[in-house]
Design a protein around this motif. Structure first.
Motif, PDB file in Angstrom:
ATOM      1  N   ALA A 142      -1.689   4.018  -5.285  1.00  0.00           N
ATOM      2  CA  ALA A 142      -2.471   4.492  -6.333  1.00  0.00           C
ATOM      3  C   ALA A 142      -2.093   5.323  -7.273  1.00  0.00           C
ATOM      4  O   ALA A 142      -2.570   5.915  -8.341  1.00  0.00           O
ATOM      5  N   TRP A 162       0.562  13.394  -3.211  1.00  0.00           N
ATOM      6  CA  TRP A 162       0.025  12.715  -2.247  1.00  0.00           C
ATOM      7  C   TRP A 162       1.020  12.472  -1.109  1.00  0.00           C
ATOM      8  O   TRP A 162       1.863  11.869  -1.181  1.00  0.00           O
ATOM      9  N   GLU A 211       0.873  -1.190   0.110  1.00  0.00           N
ATOM     10  CA  GLU A 211      -0.095   0.095  -0.065  1.00  0.00           C
ATOM     11  C   GLU A 211       0.870   1.288  -0.188  1.00  0.00           C
ATOM     12  O   GLU A 211       0.242   2.370   0.064  1.00  0.00           O
ATOM     13  N   ALA A 256      -8.449   4.243   4.955  1.00  0.00           N
ATOM     14  CA  ALA A 256      -8.570   4.093   3.418  1.00  0.00           C
ATOM     15  C   ALA A 256     -10.157   4.287   3.207  1.00  0.00           C
ATOM     16  O   ALA A 256     -10.665   4.996   2.110  1.00  0.00           O
ATOM     17  N   SER A 282      -6.094  -4.925  -1.454  1.00  0.00           N
ATOM     18  CA  SER A 282      -5.280  -3.388  -1.672  1.00  0.00           C
ATOM     19  C   SER A 282      -6.208  -2.586  -1.951  1.00  0.00           C
ATOM     20  O   SER A 282      -6.577  -2.375  -3.315  1.00  0.00           O
ATOM     21  N   SER A 324      -5.560   0.564  -2.535  1.00  0.00           N
ATOM     22  CA  SER A 324      -4.800   1.488  -3.431  1.00  0.00           C
ATOM     23  C   SER A 324      -4.891   0.841  -4.884  1.00  0.00           C
ATOM     24  O   SER A 324      -5.270   1.404  -5.488  1.00  0.00           O
ATOM     25  N   LEU A 359      -3.716   4.758   0.847  1.00  0.00           N
ATOM     26  CA  LEU A 359      -3.908   4.719  -0.812  1.00  0.00           C
ATOM     27  C   LEU A 359      -2.633   5.202  -1.386  1.00  0.00           C
ATOM     28  O   LEU A 359      -2.670   5.575  -2.537  1.00  0.00           O
ATOM     29  N   SER A 405      -4.785   9.684 -10.098  1.00  0.00           N
ATOM     30  CA  SER A 405      -4.315   8.222  -9.820  1.00  0.00           C
ATOM     31  C   SER A 405      -3.586   7.782 -11.146  1.00  0.00           C
ATOM     32  O   SER A 405      -4.141   8.061 -12.093  1.00  0.00           O
TER      33      SER A 405
END
Length: 379
Positions: free
Chosen positions: A207, A199, A31, A349, A76, A78, A204, A158
């Motif tokens: 991602a 990010w 992750e 998440a 997962s 992500s 997450l 993403s």
């Protein structure tokens, strides 16, 4: 949980070996930024799930797609979030591609490469800011010889570090010079396109939701999807399909993460039987809302009614899974919380569903209008 086991079996049939490959990566690495999760999704055929068979894809329907998203989200979050961005983009583009005359030959040629080449598509539509108009483009398009120059940024975006194609909403001059919404298909890498860190949350992080900047990125005219006198509803249909699919797919992934926490509670027999049953019932009820909407979409539900139904399901799911993760963490206990961060990260998440557009405040009035017999207009 039996429903989650069924989702895993379906995921295994669609993407053999993917869940096992992800599970073999320690959770902290799976992750985290730099995780191989997205590459595993690609290498196990993930990009082709919703692409029609005539374009080389798996041709899954909405119900299959959300069940697979649930299985991915349980392992997962992500990967499920990143997959949702690719899948909803695929769903809206191929909804036009399968209808003769709605896309240009160059656009169809590009889409024909996605499934065979296992290409990943990122979305440059709405950003994660609350109460913004989700249809206002964040990228400017300036006409130039043979196409447009794109300038602007998408953050977060993403799949920013793995994308092969960026779809970006833009405003182009329409009849009489009035700006109109259009969609640019940008092949990556592209001169002037760059990716920058954005990010900062551990949740997450895999991602790849960083900032994508466009500086005089050229996109040919034939790779811009826009309305025409012969097809004035092209962009409306594109937006409607994309919106419906996005809400279903992203919600399903978060239900998966919440279900994994509940599964741990059941495996360890934490709390009273009534508490465990309450937790399981609430999560299966949440997913049942998504399944009902997915069945309706597969049966042909579209337009305003589909948007209203999917938003109703999404906000109900948001409430149900938030309550569920609180209960699951409490039942798992303080020692579990102290000794491992995995369950706390899953719970964190799940909270991210609230930040995906449209925010509850921006959708409240349109939904009330719809429920009382008016038209649904999100902004």
């Amino acid at each position: 949980m039996r429903s989650l086991d069924s989702a895993r079996e379906l995921c295994e049939r669609a993407h053999p070996g993917l869940l096992k490959a992800l599970e073999n990566i320690p959770h902290d690495h799976r992750e985290a930024a730099g995780s191989p999760a997205v590459d595993l999704f690609r290498s196990h055929g993930g990009p082709g799930l919703l692409i029609p068979r005539e374009y080389g894809g798996h041709g899954a329907d909405a119900l299959e797609a959300i069940r697979i998203q649930r299985a991915l989200g349980a392992l997962s979050p992500s990967t499920a979030a990143a997959a949702a961005m690719h899948h909803f983009t695929a769903a809206m583009l191929y909804a036009l591609a399968v209808q003769p005359g709605r896309l240009l030959p160059a656009q169809l040629e590009l889409l024909g490469k996605v499934a065979p080449g296992r290409l990943l598509m990122a979305s440059g539509w709405a950003e994660g800011r609350t109460q913004q108009n989700i249809l206002v483009p964040s990228v400017r398009a300036t006409p130039t010889d043979g196409g447009f120059l794109l300038n602007g940024a998408k953050k977060p975006c993403s799949l920013s570090r793995s994308m092969d194609l960026l779809t970006a909403s833009i405003a182009v001059p329409g009849a009489g010079g009035t700006p109109e919404l259009a969609l640019a298909l940008v092949a990556v890498p592209a001169d002037g396109l760059s990716v920058h860190p954005f990010w900062g949350n551990e949740a997450l992080a895999a991602a790849e939701s960083d900032e994508v900047r466009l500086t005089d990125v050229f996109v040919p005219e034939e790779l811009v999807i826009r309305t025409s006198p012969e097809d004035p509803g092209r962009l409306d249909d594109l937006q409607s399909a994309g919106f419906i699919w996005f809400e279903l797919l992203i919600s399903a992934g978060y239900v998966g993460a919440a279900t994994r926490l509940a599964e741990r509670v059941l495996e360890r027999q934490r709390g009273a039987a009534t508490e465990r049953a309450d937790l399981a019932v609430r999560l299966d009820a949440a997913f049942g809302l998504l399944e009902g909407t997915a069945r309706a979409v597969t049966a042909g539900l579209d337009g305003e009614e589909a948007v209203a139904q999917v938003l109703t399901a999404r906000y109900a799911v948001q409430e149900l899974i938030s309550r569920s993760v609180d209960q699951a963490l409490e039942l798992l206990g303080g020692i579990d919380f102290v000794r491992s961060g995995e369950h706390a990260r899953l719970a964190t998440a799940v909270r991210a569903l609230a930040f995906h557009p449209p925010g509850r405040a921006s959708a409240a009035e349109p939904l009330l209008t719809w429920f009382t017999g008016g038209h649904l207009e999100l902004s």
